[in-house]
Design a protein around this motif. Sequence first.
Motif, PDB file in Angstrom:
ATOM      1  N   ALA A   1       0.824  -1.209   0.000  1.00  0.00           N
ATOM      2  CA  ALA A   1       0.000   0.000   0.000  1.00  0.00           C
ATOM      3  C   ALA A   1       0.857   1.259   0.000  1.00  0.00           C
ATOM      4  N   ASP A   2       1.912   1.288   0.809  1.00  0.00           N
ATOM      5  CA  ASP A   2       2.804   2.448   0.841  1.00  0.00           C
ATOM      6  C   ASP A   2       3.398   2.716  -0.539  1.00  0.00           C
ATOM      7  N   ALA A   3       3.847   1.653  -1.199  1.00  0.00           N
ATOM      8  CA  ALA A   3       4.455   1.813  -2.524  1.00  0.00           C
ATOM      9  C   ALA A   3       3.447   2.333  -3.535  1.00  0.00           C
ATOM     10  N   ALA A   4       2.203   1.864  -3.446  1.00  0.00           N
ATOM     11  CA  ALA A   4       1.170   2.338  -4.369  1.00  0.00           C
ATOM     12  C   ALA A   4       0.897   3.824  -4.166  1.00  0.00           C
ATOM     13  N   LEU A   5       0.833   4.262  -2.910  1.00  0.00           N
ATOM     14  CA  LEU A   5       0.618   5.687  -2.634  1.00  0.00           C
ATOM     15  C   LEU A   5       1.827   6.512  -3.057  1.00  0.00           C
ATOM     16  N   ALA A   6       3.026   5.987  -2.823  1.00  0.00           N
ATOM     17  CA  ALA A   6       4.240   6.721  -3.183  1.00  0.00           C
ATOM     18  C   ALA A   6       4.365   6.907  -4.689  1.00  0.00           C
TER      19      ALA A   6
ATOM     20  N   ALA B   1       2.226   7.793   1.743  1.00  0.00           N
ATOM     21  CA  ALA B   1       3.026   7.984   0.526  1.00  0.00           C
ATOM     22  C   ALA B   1       4.463   8.367   0.853  1.00  0.00           C
ATOM     23  N   LEU B   2       4.787   8.566   2.133  1.00  0.00           N
ATOM     24  CA  LEU B   2       6.110   9.046   2.519  1.00  0.00           C
ATOM     25  C   LEU B   2       7.144   7.936   2.647  1.00  0.00           C
ATOM     26  N   SER B   3       6.711   6.697   2.711  1.00  0.00           N
ATOM     27  CA  SER B   3       7.660   5.608   2.916  1.00  0.00           C
ATOM     28  C   SER B   3       8.675   5.551   1.783  1.00  0.00           C
TER      29      SER B   3
ATOM     30  N   SER C   1       8.773   0.279   5.219  1.00  0.00           N
ATOM     31  CA  SER C   1       7.364  -0.006   5.511  1.00  0.00           C
ATOM     32  C   SER C   1       7.224  -1.205   6.441  1.00  0.00           C
ATOM     33  N   MET C   2       8.037  -2.231   6.217  1.00  0.00           N
ATOM     34  CA  MET C   2       7.997  -3.414   7.080  1.00  0.00           C
ATOM     35  C   MET C   2       8.381  -3.048   8.515  1.00  0.00           C
TER      36      MET C   2
ATOM     37  N   GLN D   1      10.358   9.604   7.080  1.00  0.00           N
ATOM     38  CA  GLN D   1      11.058  10.672   6.370  1.00  0.00           C
ATOM     39  C   GLN D   1      11.079  11.982   7.166  1.00  0.00           C
ATOM     40  N   VAL D   2      11.552  11.899   8.394  1.00  0.00           N
ATOM     41  CA  VAL D   2      11.666  13.083   9.254  1.00  0.00           C
ATOM     42  C   VAL D   2      12.906  13.884   8.860  1.00  0.00           C
TER      43      VAL D   2
END
Length: 289
Positions: free
Chosen positions: A140-145, A178-180, A186-187, A203-204
Amino acid sequence: MESAGEALLRLGGWATAADLIAVTSRKTVARALDRGEVARLARGVYVLPGYSADMLTALAYDGVLSHVSAAAAWNLPLLATPPKPHIMLPPKRRPRPGPPAVLHWAPTSADERRARTTSLPRTVLDCARVLPYSEGLAVADAALAGGTLGAEELLTAATSLRGPGCPKAHRVAASATALSGSFLESMLRALLITEEIDGFEPQVLVTAGAFRARVDLGHRHAQIALEADGFEFHGSRRDFAADCRRYDELVAAGWLVLRITYEQVLGDPGWVVATIRRAMTRPRSTTGR
């Protein structure tokens, strides 16, 4: 008269023998088959050469790629390649004989049938249903990114889900970002969420004077940076030196940097959690922010 290859291209890349012969001729199809311009997928089914093995399986069943196979088609990261393609068929349809596959039955849209792949939101949520939470979140993170799927669109799609795996899909949709920066990040974030370790953000940006750097997962108050380190080789001495300098600057700014690997996240998550919890008990520095 158009060639068999041109006809297949116009028909979407595949056709039954009857449909292909109807717009060309038996001789045209036979010649194209001999020349390698078209290929016989199964008895009475012809395709253009060059399809992936998964897509050929979807065509053989007259279905669409779904779940992790659709994720691969969308170039989304997976922890492991599925041994057999996942294929979605219309409800109640009896499957025709075909190559080994994992079959699912559910309605599909006209766009999905045309593309022979489930839509991006549906693919993400189907993966969330069947994969462990950490892997589903990484997909999911990759799809948003990637920028073609928005967080609100994913959440909206999740609210309409029914059936097995819905709670898992809702959880993934609610925590995806989307920030990953990577699959491993993500894991690792999924592990923190599962263990209820709060305060870490993806991503701070850390600043200290002229120094600026983004860390994979940062806890602003505790000043802890978690760096998800994949197995990589620095391409040059300059790259290695830049990585060391970045690490030193973060430490000098008062941040504790923990470098977490794939092997640790996957093979020893208990150690990862215990180490992060111990790190969070250390006195906080006021050097950087």
